[in-house]
Design an enzyme around this catalytic site. Structure first.
Site, PDB file in Angstrom:
ATOM      1  N   ASP A  21      41.643  44.349  28.729  1.00  0.00           N
ATOM      2  CA  ASP A  21      42.712  43.462  28.258  1.00  0.00           C
ATOM      3  C   ASP A  21      43.130  43.803  26.827  1.00  0.00           C
ATOM      4  O   ASP A  21      42.328  44.298  26.035  1.00  0.00           O
ATOM      5  CB  ASP A  21      42.242  42.000  28.271  1.00  0.00           C
ATOM      6  CG  ASP A  21      42.039  41.447  29.663  1.00  0.00           C
ATOM      7  OD1 ASP A  21      42.207  42.201  30.644  1.00  0.00           O
ATOM      8  OD2 ASP A  21      41.694  40.254  29.777  1.00  0.00           O
ATOM      9  N   ASP A  22      44.382  43.492  26.516  1.00  0.00           N
ATOM     10  CA  ASP A  22      44.927  43.429  25.151  1.00  0.00           C
ATOM     11  C   ASP A  22      45.476  44.731  24.596  1.00  0.00           C
ATOM     12  O   ASP A  22      45.991  44.762  23.478  1.00  0.00           O
ATOM     13  CB  ASP A  22      43.906  42.871  24.150  1.00  0.00           C
ATOM     14  CG  ASP A  22      43.558  41.418  24.409  1.00  0.00           C
ATOM     15  OD1 ASP A  22      44.176  40.806  25.303  1.00  0.00           O
ATOM     16  OD2 ASP A  22      42.658  40.884  23.725  1.00  0.00           O
ATOM     17  N   HIS A  63      49.708  41.092  30.749  1.00  0.00           N
ATOM     18  CA  HIS A  63      48.824  40.157  30.029  1.00  0.00           C
ATOM     19  C   HIS A  63      49.642  39.351  29.016  1.00  0.00           C
ATOM     20  O   HIS A  63      49.106  38.939  27.991  1.00  0.00           O
ATOM     21  CB  HIS A  63      47.708  40.947  29.335  1.00  0.00           C
ATOM     22  CG  HIS A  63      46.530  40.135  28.905  1.00  0.00           C
ATOM     23  ND1 HIS A  63      45.934  39.180  29.714  1.00  0.00           N
ATOM     24  CD2 HIS A  63      45.804  40.121  27.744  1.00  0.00           C
ATOM     25  CE1 HIS A  63      44.897  38.640  29.078  1.00  0.00           C
ATOM     26  NE2 HIS A  63      44.816  39.177  27.869  1.00  0.00           N
ATOM     27  N   HIS A  72      50.304  37.137  23.952  1.00  0.00           N
ATOM     28  CA  HIS A  72      49.005  36.469  24.105  1.00  0.00           C
ATOM     29  C   HIS A  72      49.022  34.960  23.826  1.00  0.00           C
ATOM     30  O   HIS A  72      48.160  34.441  23.108  1.00  0.00           O
ATOM     31  CB  HIS A  72      47.975  37.147  23.196  1.00  0.00           C
ATOM     32  CG  HIS A  72      46.587  37.208  23.766  1.00  0.00           C
ATOM     33  ND1 HIS A  72      45.652  36.209  23.568  1.00  0.00           N
ATOM     34  CD2 HIS A  72      45.967  38.146  24.524  1.00  0.00           C
ATOM     35  CE1 HIS A  72      44.516  36.538  24.175  1.00  0.00           C
ATOM     36  NE2 HIS A  72      44.681  37.705  24.772  1.00  0.00           N
ATOM     37  N   TYR A  88      43.166  34.469  27.386  1.00  0.00           N
ATOM     38  CA  TYR A  88      42.067  33.504  27.224  1.00  0.00           C
ATOM     39  C   TYR A  88      41.604  32.918  28.556  1.00  0.00           C
ATOM     40  O   TYR A  88      40.741  32.047  28.580  1.00  0.00           O
ATOM     41  CB  TYR A  88      42.462  32.334  26.301  1.00  0.00           C
ATOM     42  CG  TYR A  88      43.099  32.725  24.997  1.00  0.00           C
ATOM     43  CD1 TYR A  88      42.326  33.213  23.947  1.00  0.00           C
ATOM     44  CD2 TYR A  88      44.471  32.599  24.813  1.00  0.00           C
ATOM     45  CE1 TYR A  88      42.919  33.564  22.737  1.00  0.00           C
ATOM     46  CE2 TYR A  88      45.069  32.951  23.607  1.00  0.00           C
ATOM     47  CZ  TYR A  88      44.283  33.436  22.579  1.00  0.00           C
ATOM     48  OH  TYR A  88      44.875  33.788  21.381  1.00  0.00           O
ATOM     49  N   HIS A 133      37.706  44.681  26.633  1.00  0.00           N
ATOM     50  CA  HIS A 133      38.940  44.627  25.846  1.00  0.00           C
ATOM     51  C   HIS A 133      39.133  45.938  25.088  1.00  0.00           C
ATOM     52  O   HIS A 133      38.218  46.353  24.357  1.00  0.00           O
ATOM     53  CB  HIS A 133      38.897  43.465  24.850  1.00  0.00           C
ATOM     54  CG  HIS A 133      38.938  42.123  25.505  1.00  0.00           C
ATOM     55  ND1 HIS A 133      37.851  41.581  26.145  1.00  0.00           N
ATOM     56  CD2 HIS A 133      39.949  41.227  25.625  1.00  0.00           C
ATOM     57  CE1 HIS A 133      38.179  40.392  26.648  1.00  0.00           C
ATOM     58  NE2 HIS A 133      39.440  40.162  26.349  1.00  0.00           N
TER      59      HIS A 133
END
Length: 232
Positions: free
Chosen positions: A35-36, A86, A90, A136, A190
């Site tokens: 992720d991210d 994603h 965020h 999250y 991540h």
């Protein structure tokens, strides 16, 4: 300090049965997700490590980061990994109005689609899914319903490395995966600078440990998803 379990309790999965938490399989296969990203310092390193083990993964990308780092995104596609949305920047779903949240997802998807189209123009055949993972892990039931109506598959997880947390040591991130992952696990790492120390320690050791036990690592590609029953 908030307690975050490395392995998700079963009752949470039952609350959201239309989301994907685990792949039901008897095979020794695992599904690593990141992720991210994409980020210049971490994502290329991650791709190199995965390549060393012949591993495929799924990258849940931040639209804003794709916009800033299109070359890294294209390299991820070129190496045969799957891509998921994603969000653009965020947001926490439970702190965001539904329409604003959906617009944020749409903005990211438009950027991702533009890059996927560019990859096709360059004679590449990227692995295309309409996958979404909420930042999250926070999403309201209404937001989830609307995204499902739009054709997204909402991908959650069965194991968290918890690599992003300053309260988690690199050794603990490794143990979180080693002790909890099994056949069909969807594991979250991540590819972000915040998680870099823990992730760069844990990922190669996870790949080595499970490879020696006969596991392979696949992406959440259309073939996998086509034969997958969503578990509650």
């Amino acid at each position: 300090m908030e307690f975050i379990p490395a392995r998700l309790p079963l009752f949470i999965k039952k609350i959201f049965p239309k989301y994907l938490w685990h792949i039901s399989t008897e095979e020794k296969v695992m599904f690593l997700t990141f992720d991210d990203g994409p980020t210049p310092k971490i994502t290329p390193w991650t791709l190199d490590v995965l390549k060393q083990y012949g591993a495929k993964a799924t990258f849940f990308c931040i639209g804003e980061n794709v916009q800033k780092n299109p070359e890294i995104f294209q390299n991820t596609l070129d190496q045969g990994h799957s891509i998921g949305n994603h969000s653009f920047n965020h947001p926490n779903g439970r702190k965001t109005k539904t329409q604003d949240y959906l617009e944020n997802v749409k903005q990211a998807q438009e950027i991702i689609n533009s890059q996927l189209q560019q990859s096709t123009l360059n004679n590449q055949q990227p692995t295309i899914n309409t996958l979404y993972r909420p930042p999250y892990g926070q999403i309201t039931k209404k937001q989830g319903r609307e995204l499902l109506k739009l054709g997204y598959k909402i991908i959650m997880w069965s194991v968290l490395a918890i690599d992003w947390s300053s309260n988690t040591t690199k050794e603990k991130s490794l143990k979180n995966v080693i002790r909890n992952a099994k056949n069909g696990s969807i594991v979250v790492f991540h590819d972000s600078e915040k998680a870099s120390e823990n992730m760069q320690y844990a990922l190669p050791k996870v790949l080595d440990y499970f490879s020696k036990k006969g596991y392979t690592f696949k992406s959440l590609n259309p073939e996998v998803l086509a034969t997958t029953q969503i578990l509650g």
